[in-house]
Design a protein around this motif. Structure first.
Motif, mmCIF file in Angstrom:
data_model
loop_
_atom_site.group_PDB
_atom_site.id
_atom_site.type_symbol
_atom_site.label_atom_id
_atom_site.label_comp_id
_atom_site.label_asym_id
_atom_site.label_seq_id
_atom_site.Cartn_x
_atom_site.Cartn_y
_atom_site.Cartn_z
ATOM 1 N N ASP A 184 0.872 -1.182 0.000
ATOM 2 C CA ASP A 184 0.000 0.000 0.000
ATOM 3 C C ASP A 184 0.908 1.230 0.000
ATOM 4 O O ASP A 184 1.430 1.648 1.042
ATOM 5 C CB ASP A 184 -0.911 -0.006 1.229
ATOM 6 C CG ASP A 184 -1.933 1.132 1.206
ATOM 7 O OD1 ASP A 184 -1.704 2.140 0.502
ATOM 8 O OD2 ASP A 184 -2.965 1.022 1.904
ATOM 9 N N LYS A 185 1.098 1.824 -1.188
ATOM 10 C CA LYS A 185 2.016 2.957 -1.311
ATOM 11 C C LYS A 185 1.496 4.199 -0.604
ATOM 12 O O LYS A 185 2.282 5.008 -0.091
ATOM 13 C CB LYS A 185 2.264 3.266 -2.785
ATOM 14 C CG LYS A 185 3.072 2.188 -3.503
ATOM 15 C CD LYS A 185 3.360 2.574 -4.949
ATOM 16 C CE LYS A 185 4.183 1.507 -5.659
ATOM 17 N NZ LYS A 185 4.450 1.854 -7.072
ATOM 18 N N LYS A 186 0.197 4.376 -0.560
ATOM 19 C CA LYS A 186 -0.364 5.553 0.105
ATOM 20 C C LYS A 186 -0.070 5.534 1.603
ATOM 21 O O LYS A 186 0.262 6.553 2.197
ATOM 22 C CB LYS A 186 -1.870 5.620 -0.141
ATOM 23 C CG LYS A 186 -2.239 5.901 -1.594
ATOM 24 C CD LYS A 186 -3.749 5.952 -1.761
ATOM 25 C CE LYS A 186 -4.120 6.214 -3.234
ATOM 26 N NZ LYS A 186 -5.602 6.221 -3.430
ATOM 27 N N ALA A 187 -0.213 4.346 2.186
ATOM 28 C CA ALA A 187 0.005 4.231 3.637
ATOM 29 C C ALA A 187 1.439 3.839 3.983
ATOM 30 O O ALA A 187 1.792 3.785 5.166
ATOM 31 C CB ALA A 187 -0.961 3.199 4.218
ATOM 32 N N TYR A 197 10.241 -1.910 -1.402
ATOM 33 C CA TYR A 197 9.518 -3.142 -1.100
ATOM 34 C C TYR A 197 8.008 -3.010 -1.328
ATOM 35 O O TYR A 197 7.275 -3.968 -1.113
ATOM 36 C CB TYR A 197 9.817 -3.600 0.330
ATOM 37 C CG TYR A 197 11.262 -4.008 0.513
ATOM 38 C CD1 TYR A 197 11.789 -5.079 -0.198
ATOM 39 C CD2 TYR A 197 12.108 -3.293 1.356
ATOM 40 C CE1 TYR A 197 13.124 -5.431 -0.066
ATOM 41 C CE2 TYR A 197 13.442 -3.648 1.500
ATOM 42 C CZ TYR A 197 13.947 -4.721 0.788
ATOM 43 O OH TYR A 197 15.274 -5.072 0.916
ATOM 44 N N LEU A 198 7.592 -1.851 -1.788
ATOM 45 C CA LEU A 198 6.190 -1.669 -2.178
ATOM 46 C C LEU A 198 6.005 -1.906 -3.672
ATOM 47 O O LEU A 198 4.870 -1.933 -4.166
ATOM 48 C CB LEU A 198 5.718 -0.255 -1.812
ATOM 49 C CG LEU A 198 5.736 0.080 -0.309
ATOM 50 C CD1 LEU A 198 5.389 1.552 -0.095
ATOM 51 C CD2 LEU A 198 4.753 -0.808 0.444
ATOM 52 N N GLU A 199 7.101 -2.041 -4.400
ATOM 53 C CA GLU A 199 7.033 -2.265 -5.846
ATOM 54 C C GLU A 199 6.734 -3.740 -6.129
ATOM 55 O O GLU A 199 7.391 -4.633 -5.578
ATOM 56 C CB GLU A 199 8.346 -1.865 -6.518
ATOM 57 C CG GLU A 199 8.748 -0.410 -6.306
ATOM 58 C CD GLU A 199 7.772 0.559 -6.968
ATOM 59 O OE1 GLU A 199 7.079 0.137 -7.918
ATOM 60 O OE2 GLU A 199 7.718 1.717 -6.530
ATOM 61 N N PRO A 259 -2.139 -6.414 -5.801
ATOM 62 C CA PRO A 259 -1.748 -5.052 -6.188
ATOM 63 C C PRO A 259 -2.791 -4.050 -5.702
ATOM 64 O O PRO A 259 -3.919 -4.411 -5.343
ATOM 65 C CB PRO A 259 -1.694 -5.128 -7.711
ATOM 66 C CG PRO A 259 -2.612 -6.239 -8.074
ATOM 67 C CD PRO A 259 -2.578 -7.222 -6.938
ATOM 68 N N GLU A 260 -2.380 -2.782 -5.685
ATOM 69 C CA GLU A 260 -3.328 -1.755 -5.214
ATOM 70 C C GLU A 260 -4.506 -1.626 -6.156
ATOM 71 O O GLU A 260 -5.593 -1.208 -5.757
ATOM 72 C CB GLU A 260 -2.588 -0.420 -5.071
ATOM 73 C CG GLU A 260 -1.549 -0.461 -3.953
ATOM 74 C CD GLU A 260 -0.822 0.859 -3.795
ATOM 75 O OE1 GLU A 260 -1.414 1.782 -3.193
ATOM 76 O OE2 GLU A 260 0.325 0.959 -4.267
ATOM 77 N N GLU A 261 -4.302 -1.975 -7.398
ATOM 78 C CA GLU A 261 -5.399 -1.992 -8.367
ATOM 79 C C GLU A 261 -5.382 -3.332 -9.089
ATOM 80 O O GLU A 261 -4.332 -3.823 -9.481
ATOM 81 C CB GLU A 261 -5.255 -0.851 -9.387
ATOM 82 C CG GLU A 261 -5.348 0.538 -8.770
ATOM 83 C CD GLU A 261 -5.205 1.636 -9.808
ATOM 84 O OE1 GLU A 261 -5.055 1.299 -11.005
ATOM 85 O OE2 GLU A 261 -5.217 2.817 -9.431
#
Length: 624
Positions: A75-78, A194-196, A219-221
């Motif tokens: 979760d890149k946003k968080a 590590y979010l990739e 994935p996030e989407e």
């Protein structure tokens, strides 16, 4: 009914060793931080294995019918990375026990080596502290868990400081988690890679591809997709597998970082059907000499993990890592059945024989790889020489020794190089090669070019205490019993000893009377050429080195040694004509023999005083 104590939020300090470990991890820099994800996935896999096993007796634990799996959600946003499993889960006390303490005897050793290592990441998987490796990349970790069959969800959280907090989960978390554990890592700012998704796939492919449960990337989407093969590699034909796949499987199954020195993969068919995938490491695991001497080969039944405590190999092969997967054993096999099951006993016997055969083949076809195994585990394999009578001859053939003729010598090579009229294999046991090479008991053997095994492992004193032979040649200690090299010619015939003109019986009688019960006997030596004396054990009872080991452990009263004297030595000859100093010379023969054996004289002060008096007498004669 849940008590207030159970549900109230609790702040609790870490066990002291955990706090020290976390401090090192948080405040150190490592080159291989990727390992944290492999460790968390490995823990999740263990939780799924435990669920499948417990569900054999309690099917309601998987009432929804959904097979266990593992999910990774960035979760890149968080700035969070979550590792979620639908395994057995943990209740409140299990969270405290599993995440607040380290119940491993190797922890202190790990901390010591971690402090010394330039890059400690390579040690993590060896010491059972994998969860804490997550603090290398996260400044805060939150764990939500529901034990299978329980109505309660608990939240454990820590910032890697001195302690952690545990409390009932929020209503939202309780609804979301039906079973298992969710680990949420709040990543450090410099660990955003590590979010990739490509980075996560790379790590899973490198370390966890052979995990038996699906690993899904969320994935996030978009929809989640499986990113590992999730196949029982040991069930696949050897022809389909590459050396690289075997290396990855070894690292995944064994939690190791080195490459295997030997790989054994086969399927047994017939009265029993089972698959075997075993590896010999190339470096020593930290727990190799734990008192329990337990092996680490995992038992599966029809691809369902049962236990890693089935003793599928004897203790002297406990360094082997891998899997045995049976098609015939019952899935609900108990610990008692594991100990007494005749099918499992047959598997143990067959797999043990196959491992030894493979080691024999490796020693002939790939001696360099075998040398790596022997250097790391030879002292362990030699335990089988006194534990496994049935395979003793094969284990002796496998053994490699440092000898007076060189290193990594086999008994087959030794037998091929026997001297004329030599009928025994000679050895000498002690605590260091250097001390053994200077031991006076080697003198007659050296004068005749006789090769001697130099044994320095503590286990050597035990296995050599059994009556042993190799290809019809008995093994004989140079520290025990009578030795007669008379039929073996000396290398230099011109160096034949000339016996001093002394009364042998009178000298021996004088020394015996002086030393009294300090020794069992005094006799002329067939071992010595230049030294004046040495100590040996009798023909019956333990060898000298075993005597010393048992004495250090206060086991056994010990027997008096035999003092052998060199009748050709001037110090011995001097006793017959020395009235005033005969007693001092007799004690000197005993005490210098003790020193040459690595022991202290019984009375060091008396020894020093006696030596000083003898030296002064000699100086006085010279200055006359």
């Amino acid at each position: 009914m849940t008590t207030t104590t159970d549900t109230a939020p609790l702040s609790q300090p870490f066990q002291a060793e955990v706090a020290e470990l976390l401090h090192l991890m948080v405040h150190s820099v490592y080159s291989e931080t990727d390992i944290f994800l492999r460790e968390l996935i490995s823990n999740a896999s263990d939780a799924c294995d435990k669920l499948r096993y417990e569900a054999i007796a309690a099917p309601d634990l998987i009432a929804d019918g959904a097979p266990p799996k593992i999910r990774i959600a960035p979760d890149k946003k968080a700035d969070t990375l979550s590792v979620i499993d639908s395994g057995i889960g943990m209740d409140r006390q299990e969270l405290i026990d599993n995440l607040g303490t380290i119940a491993r005897s190797g922890t202190k050793s790990f901390l010591s080596r971690l402090t010394e290592a330039k890059d400690g990441a390579g040690l993590i998987g060896q010491f059972g502290v994998g969860f804490y490796s997550a603090f290398m990349v996260a400044d805060r970790i939150v764990v939500n868990s529901r034990r299978a069959g329980s109505d309660e969800v608990w939240t454990w959280s820590s910032s890697g400081g001195s302690g952690f907090e545990i409390a009932p989960a929020s209503e939202e978390d309780t609804k979301r988690i039906a079973r298992g554990t969710e680990i949420v890592l709040h990543l450090k700012k410099d660990r955003a890679k590590y979010l990739e998704t490509h980075e996560i796939e790379r790590i899973v492919g490198a370390y966890s591809d052979n995990i038996q449960f699906p690993i899904e990337l969320q994935p996030e989407e978009g929809e989640p997709r499986q990113i590992n093969s999730a196949s029982a590699l040991w069930q696949r034909p050897k022809s389909e597998l590459t050396p690289e796949e075997y290396k990855q499987a070894y690292k995944s199954i064994a939690g190791a970082f080195d490459d295997p020195a030997m790989t054994l993969h086969y399927r047994a068919e017939g009265r029993q059907s089972y698959a075997v995938l075993l590896f010999a490491p190339s470096t020593k695991p930290f727990d190799l000499f734990e008192p329990s001497r337990k092996g680490k080969v995992k038992l599966y039944v029809r691809r369902v993990f049962i236990t890693d405590d089935a003793d599928l190999l004897p203790s002297y092969l406990r360094f082997m890592r891998g899997v045995v997967d049976s098609e015939d054993l019952p899935l609900n096999i108990s610990r008692e059945m594991l100990q007494n099951n005749p099918q499992l006993a047959q598997i143990r016997k067959a797999v043990t024989g196959r491992v030894i055969t493979e080691l024999e083949s490796l020693s002939e076809k790939e001696p360099e790889n075998f040398a790596r195994i022997w250097d790391a585990f030879g002292s362990v394999i030699k335990e089988g020489l006194y534990e496994d009578y049935e395979r003793r001859e094969k284990l002796l053939a496998l053994s490699r020794f440092t000898t007076t003729a060189g290193e990594n010598r086999s008994l087959k090579q030794y037998i091929a190089d026997l001297k004329p009229n030599q009928t025994e294999v000679y050895f000498l046991a002690g605590d260091s090669i250097e001390r053994l090479k200077s031991n006076p008991k080697l003198e007659q053997a050296t004068a005749r070019g006789i090769e001697v095994l130099l044994l320095t492992d503590p286990v050597d004193a035990f296995w050599t205490s059994a009556p042993l032979d190799f290809e019809g040649k008995p093994l004989k200690s140079l520290s025990q019993g009578d030795i007669d090299f008379g039929l073996i010619p000396r290398i230099d015939d011109s160096a034949q000893e000339t016996k001093a003109d002394t009364d042998e019986a009178a000298i021996i009688a004088t020394i015996k009377a002086t030393l009294g019960d300090r020794v069992f006997d005094v006799r002329a030596s067939q071992r010595l050429t230049t030294s004046a004396s040495c100590l040996v054990a009798g023909s019956h009872g333990p060898d000298r080195e075993l005597e010393r080991l048992l004495a250090r452990q206060n086991r056994g009263a010990g027997t008096k040694p035999i003092l052998e004297i060199n009748m050709h030595h001037p110090l011995v000859a001097a006793i017959s004509g020395a009235k005033d100093s005969a007693s001092d010379l007799s004690f000197l023969l005993l005490e210098q023999a003790q020193i040459l054996d690595g022991e202290l004289p019984e009375d060091p002060a008396a020894f020093a005083n006696r030596l000083n008096q003898l030296v002064l007498r000699g100086v006085g004669k010279e200055t006359g």
